[in-house]
Scaffold this motif. Structure first.
Motif, PDB file in Angstrom:
ATOM      1  N   GLY A 258      42.468  42.736  47.038  1.00 41.05           N
ATOM      2  CA  GLY A 258      42.157  43.149  45.670  1.00 41.05           C
ATOM      3  C   GLY A 258      41.611  44.557  45.576  1.00 41.05           C
TER       4      GLY A 258
ATOM      5  N   ARG B  21      34.135  46.399  51.514  1.00 41.61           N
ATOM      6  CA  ARG B  21      32.671  46.529  51.449  1.00 41.61           C
ATOM      7  C   ARG B  21      31.947  45.468  52.292  1.00 41.61           C
TER       8      ARG B  21
ATOM      9  N   ILE C 218      45.236  44.417  44.019  1.00 38.30           N
ATOM     10  CA  ILE C 218      45.659  43.291  43.156  1.00 38.30           C
ATOM     11  C   ILE C 218      44.504  42.976  42.203  1.00 38.30           C
TER      12      ILE C 218
ATOM     13  N   ASN D 172      43.399  38.315  37.317  1.00 40.52           N
ATOM     14  CA  ASN D 172      44.551  38.058  36.442  1.00 40.52           C
ATOM     15  C   ASN D 172      45.723  38.927  36.950  1.00 40.52           C
ATOM     16  N   PRO D 173      46.249  38.592  38.119  1.00 40.88           N
ATOM     17  CA  PRO D 173      47.194  39.491  38.809  1.00 40.88           C
ATOM     18  C   PRO D 173      48.460  39.767  38.010  1.00 40.88           C
TER      19      PRO D 173
ATOM     20  N   GLY E 201      40.306  36.257  46.484  1.00 42.87           N
ATOM     21  CA  GLY E 201      40.166  35.105  45.590  1.00 42.87           C
ATOM     22  C   GLY E 201      41.528  34.624  45.110  1.00 42.87           C
ATOM     23  N   GLY E 202      41.501  33.852  44.043  1.00 43.34           N
ATOM     24  CA  GLY E 202      42.725  33.252  43.525  1.00 43.34           C
ATOM     25  C   GLY E 202      43.756  34.283  43.098  1.00 43.34           C
TER      26      GLY E 202
ATOM     27  N   VAL F 140      44.440  37.226  44.332  1.00 38.91           N
ATOM     28  CA  VAL F 140      45.161  37.776  45.489  1.00 38.91           C
ATOM     29  C   VAL F 140      46.122  36.723  46.053  1.00 38.91           C
TER      30      VAL F 140
ATOM     31  N   LYS G  37      51.599  34.531  46.770  1.00 40.44           N
ATOM     32  CA  LYS G  37      52.547  33.409  46.704  1.00 40.44           C
ATOM     33  C   LYS G  37      53.850  33.835  46.032  1.00 40.44           C
TER      34      LYS G  37
ATOM     35  N   THR H  50      39.602  28.791  42.324  1.00 37.00           N
ATOM     36  CA  THR H  50      40.876  28.313  41.773  1.00 37.00           C
ATOM     37  C   THR H  50      41.522  27.164  42.537  1.00 37.00           C
TER      38      THR H  50
ATOM     39  N   VAL I 187      49.343  31.952  39.064  1.00 35.34           N
ATOM     40  CA  VAL I 187      49.329  32.340  37.653  1.00 35.34           C
ATOM     41  C   VAL I 187      49.441  33.863  37.585  1.00 35.34           C
TER      42      VAL I 187
ATOM     43  N   HIS J  68      38.768  22.221  36.480  1.00 37.89           N
ATOM     44  CA  HIS J  68      39.899  21.521  37.115  1.00 37.89           C
ATOM     45  C   HIS J  68      39.608  20.024  37.209  1.00 37.89           C
TER      46      HIS J  68
ATOM     47  N   CYS K 205      42.049  21.189  42.813  1.00 35.06           N
ATOM     48  CA  CYS K 205      43.210  21.610  42.014  1.00 35.06           C
ATOM     49  C   CYS K 205      44.563  21.156  42.562  1.00 35.06           C
TER      50      CYS K 205
HETATM   51  O1  NZQ Z   1      39.349  42.492  43.778  1.00 30.04           O
HETATM   52  P1  NZQ Z   1      38.176  42.440  44.677  1.00 30.04           P
HETATM   53  O2  NZQ Z   1      37.570  43.744  44.975  1.00 30.04           O
HETATM   54  O3  NZQ Z   1      38.444  41.626  45.921  1.00 30.04           O
HETATM   55  O4  NZQ Z   1      36.996  41.662  43.859  1.00 30.04           O
HETATM   56  C1  NZQ Z   1      37.153  40.365  43.341  1.00 30.04           C
HETATM   57  C2  NZQ Z   1      37.414  40.349  41.836  1.00 30.04           C
HETATM   58  O5  NZQ Z   1      36.860  41.466  41.216  1.00 30.04           O
HETATM   59  C3  NZQ Z   1      35.819  39.651  43.441  1.00 30.04           C
HETATM   60  N1  NZQ Z   1      35.616  39.025  44.745  1.00 30.04           N
HETATM   61  C4  NZQ Z   1      36.385  38.115  45.373  1.00 30.04           C
HETATM   62  N2  NZQ Z   1      35.813  37.745  46.545  1.00 30.04           N
HETATM   63  C5  NZQ Z   1      34.668  38.470  46.660  1.00 30.04           C
HETATM   64  C6  NZQ Z   1      34.547  39.286  45.521  1.00 30.04           C
HETATM   65  N3  NZQ Z   1      33.506  40.126  45.342  1.00 30.04           N
HETATM   66  C7  NZQ Z   1      32.576  40.180  46.312  1.00 30.04           C
HETATM   67  N4  NZQ Z   1      32.625  39.404  47.428  1.00 30.04           N
HETATM   68  C8  NZQ Z   1      33.641  38.546  47.641  1.00 30.04           C
HETATM   69  N5  NZQ Z   1      33.666  37.760  48.736  1.00 30.04           N
HETATM   70  O6  NZQ Z   1      35.861  38.666  42.437  1.00 30.04           O
HETATM   71  C9  NZQ Z   1      36.631  39.148  41.343  1.00 30.04           C
HETATM   72  C10 NZQ Z   1      37.531  38.028  40.826  1.00 30.04           C
HETATM   73  O7  NZQ Z   1      38.502  37.682  41.780  1.00 30.04           O
HETATM   74  P2  NZQ Z   1      39.719  36.729  41.379  1.00 30.04           P
HETATM   75  O8  NZQ Z   1      40.550  36.523  42.586  1.00 30.04           O
HETATM   76  O9  NZQ Z   1      40.373  37.237  40.157  1.00 30.04           O
HETATM   77  O10 NZQ Z   1      38.953  35.373  40.976  1.00 30.04           O
HETATM   78  P3  NZQ Z   1      39.435  33.885  41.014  1.00 30.04           P
HETATM   79  O11 NZQ Z   1      39.444  33.359  42.389  1.00 30.04           O
HETATM   80  O12 NZQ Z   1      38.599  33.185  40.025  1.00 30.04           O
HETATM   81  O13 NZQ Z   1      40.967  33.920  40.521  1.00 30.04           O
HETATM   82  C11 NZQ Z   1      41.291  33.943  39.155  1.00 30.04           C
HETATM   83  C12 NZQ Z   1      42.789  33.890  38.946  1.00 30.04           C
HETATM   84  O14 NZQ Z   1      43.367  32.667  39.449  1.00 30.04           O
HETATM   85  C13 NZQ Z   1      44.094  31.998  38.394  1.00 30.04           C
HETATM   86  C14 NZQ Z   1      43.344  32.447  37.177  1.00 30.04           C
HETATM   87  O15 NZQ Z   1      44.063  32.227  35.988  1.00 30.04           O
HETATM   88  C15 NZQ Z   1      43.125  33.923  37.462  1.00 30.04           C
HETATM   89  O16 NZQ Z   1      44.282  34.654  37.226  1.00 30.04           O
HETATM   90  N6  NZQ Z   1      44.164  30.548  38.641  1.00 30.04           N
HETATM   91  C16 NZQ Z   1      44.940  30.124  39.666  1.00 30.04           C
HETATM   92  C17 NZQ Z   1      45.128  28.773  39.914  1.00 30.04           C
HETATM   93  C18 NZQ Z   1      45.978  28.284  41.024  1.00 30.04           C
HETATM   94  N7  NZQ Z   1      46.642  29.127  41.763  1.00 30.04           N
HETATM   95  O17 NZQ Z   1      46.110  27.105  41.258  1.00 30.04           O
HETATM   96  C19 NZQ Z   1      44.531  27.741  39.079  1.00 30.04           C
HETATM   97  C20 NZQ Z   1      43.409  28.247  38.244  1.00 30.04           C
HETATM   98  O18 NZQ Z   1      43.203  27.350  37.187  1.00 30.04           O
HETATM   99  C21 NZQ Z   1      43.588  29.622  37.699  1.00 30.04           C
HETATM  100  O19 NZQ Z   1      44.369  29.629  36.522  1.00 30.04           O
END
Ligand code: NZQ
Ligand code: ZN
Length: 384
Positions: A38, A44, A66, A69-70, A95-96, A98, A103, A140, A149, A196, A249
């Motif tokens: 991401g 960091r 990435i 909300n990719p 996270g989700g 990425v 995928k 996620t 997503v 979920h 999930c």
């Molecule tokens: O981008 P970086 O710099 O890595 O920072 C991320 C991002 O800003 C940060 N982060 C992640 N791990 C970290 C961290 N910051 C510090 N230390 C760490 N160890 O967190 C922020 C959010 O990351 P993101 O990946 O967007 O969060 P999440 O895991 O909540 O994913 C959300 C996405 O997944 C979808 C959502 O709609 C959304 O697009 N979903 C995917 C699903 C699935 N595949 O089954 C189901 C879910 O219901 C969901 O819809």
């Protein structure tokens, strides 16, 4: 109980230090790696360097930046990199967002048309590159399911894509990697996990087993999310949340149950599509309003069961228990420090009509308590 077919083909390596197994796991698929990540959190907190040290014998190419909300634009970039360099294996670290992007890249390599068409029409491919994930945020469940997503900012669409071939082959779940997740994101991720579970709990015909497992998992989130928000390096809390995220999930907890509709997710994806909101924050705002909207003669018994089994409410009749349980759910989300109204996010009612029209693409009419366009609009209005 409904018939079902279930297969979770992901090898899970859970616990501190499991990253040591990365070279052998990657090596099973080849040595040309597409590393997806991401906005820089993995640089960091040191995970990025750790991966380069471990994979010193691999040829690594990067899909960086990435976004939460990719975007489909990142997917296209990733597919082009895979084709140009003959990538053997996709490695998602994050996270989700990425993992989801990775995928769709993995499948998109085997699709000749426009990747957005593949996503929006849920086109199944005949193959996909193997995917290995290293999870850094409990939320996620993407690390242990076959869904993704993806957002298209040009069309204001955020759509799910499901393809069993994209299920990670290996997922490394080291809870210590989540110590650096900020409080706001820890809260949002925990609310996503809980959502979920709630989406499955509020179904038309659940099994006894599903209700027990879902209630237990919800209680785990209620117990440990506040701990992780306050003490980011609490190993027990981070571990409990991480494994709950993975189980929440992929359907394992509700096999044999009829489909409930996943209404809050359908509505939230509209919010994110138009306003790029954090998924878990959108869910925190929508869920209690959705609960109040669908509380009726048919559902009151189930809400009362939730109130008694999950919230521990006693001594009240079904209606009172149901209402108190919804209030407590709302208070729990608020206690984690997330915004609880759309106005706090600067969102008004301008797009409610389109959002209600698109939400779930008509599927919500078959939900546990069916939602028509006017219902979705009413829920959104309550969220203001
Ligand atoms: O981008 P970086 O710099 O890595 O920072 C991320 C991002 O800003 C940060 N982060 C992640 N791990 C970290 C961290 N910051 C510090 N230390 C760490 N160890 O967190 C922020 C959010 O990351 P993101 O990946 O967007 O969060 P999440 O895991 O909540 O994913 C959300 C996405 O997944 C979808 C959502 O709609 C959304 O697009 N979903 C995917 C699903 C699935 N595949 O089954 C189901 C879910 O219901 C969901 O819809
Ligand atoms: Zn979710």
């Amino acid at each position: 109980m409904e018939s079902f077919e279930y297969q979770a083909g992901t090898k899970v390596l859970f616990g501190k230090g499991q990253i040591e197994h990365l070279p052998e796991e990657i090596g099973k698929f080849g040595r040309k790696v597409l590393l997806c990540y991401g906005g820089g959190s993995i640089k960091r907190n040191g995970i990025y360097q750790q991966i380069y040290d471990l994979l010193k014998d691999c040829e690594i190419y990067e899909l960086a930046g990435i976004a939460p909300n990719p975007r489909i634009t990142s997917v296209k970039e990733g597919i082009a990199l895979c084709k140009e360099h003959g990538i053997d294996v996709v490695l998602a670290v994050g996270g989700g967002s990425v993992i989801d992007c990775a995928k769709v890249v993995a499948a998109g390599v085997y699709y000749d048309g426009d990747p957005w068409k593949m996503v929006s029409e849920n086109i199944q491919t005949e193959n996909a590159l193997p995917l290995v994930s290293v999870l850094t945020l409990a939320a996620t469940g993407s690390e242990y399911d076959d869904g993704a997503v993806i957002t298209n900012l040009d069309t204001n669409e955020k759509l799910g894509y499901g393809n069993p071939l994209t299920m990670p082959k290996v997922s490394i779940l080291d809870p210590t990697y989540t110590y650096t997740v900020p409080a706001k994101q820890t809260a949002a991720g925990s609310i996503d996990i809980m959502s979920h579970l709630l989406e499955q709990y509020f179904g038309p015909d659940n099994t006894y087993l599903a209700d027990q497992m879902l209630a237990g998992a919800i209680k785990t989130v209620i117990r440990y999310a506040p701990v992780a928000v306050k003490e980011p390096d609490n190993a027990q809390a981070r571990g409990e949340l991480m494994w709950t995220s993975s189980l929440a999930c992929n359907g394992i907890l509700s096999q044999g149950c009829a489909y409930g509709g996943w209404c809050c997710h359908a509505i939230e994806h509209e919010l994110s599509a138009f306003y790029d909101v954090t998924h878990g924050v959108g869910l925190a705002i929508i869920t209690p309003r959705w609960m109040r909207h669908i509380l009726n003669e048919k559902s009151v018994g189930r809400f009362a069961q939730y109130g008694r089994d999950v919230c521990g409410i006693t001594g009240l009749d079904d209606q009172e228990t149901a209402e108190k349980a919804i209030d407590e759910t709302e208070k729990f989300f608020a206690s984690l420090g997330v915004p609880m109204t759309l106005r706090e996010l600067g969102i008004g009612e301008e797009h409610f009509d389109e959002m209600a029209e698109h939400a779930g693409r008509g599927r919500l009419a078959n939900a546990y308590v069916p939602l028509l366009k006017e219902d979705v609009k009413a829920i959104l209005h309550d969220c203001l």
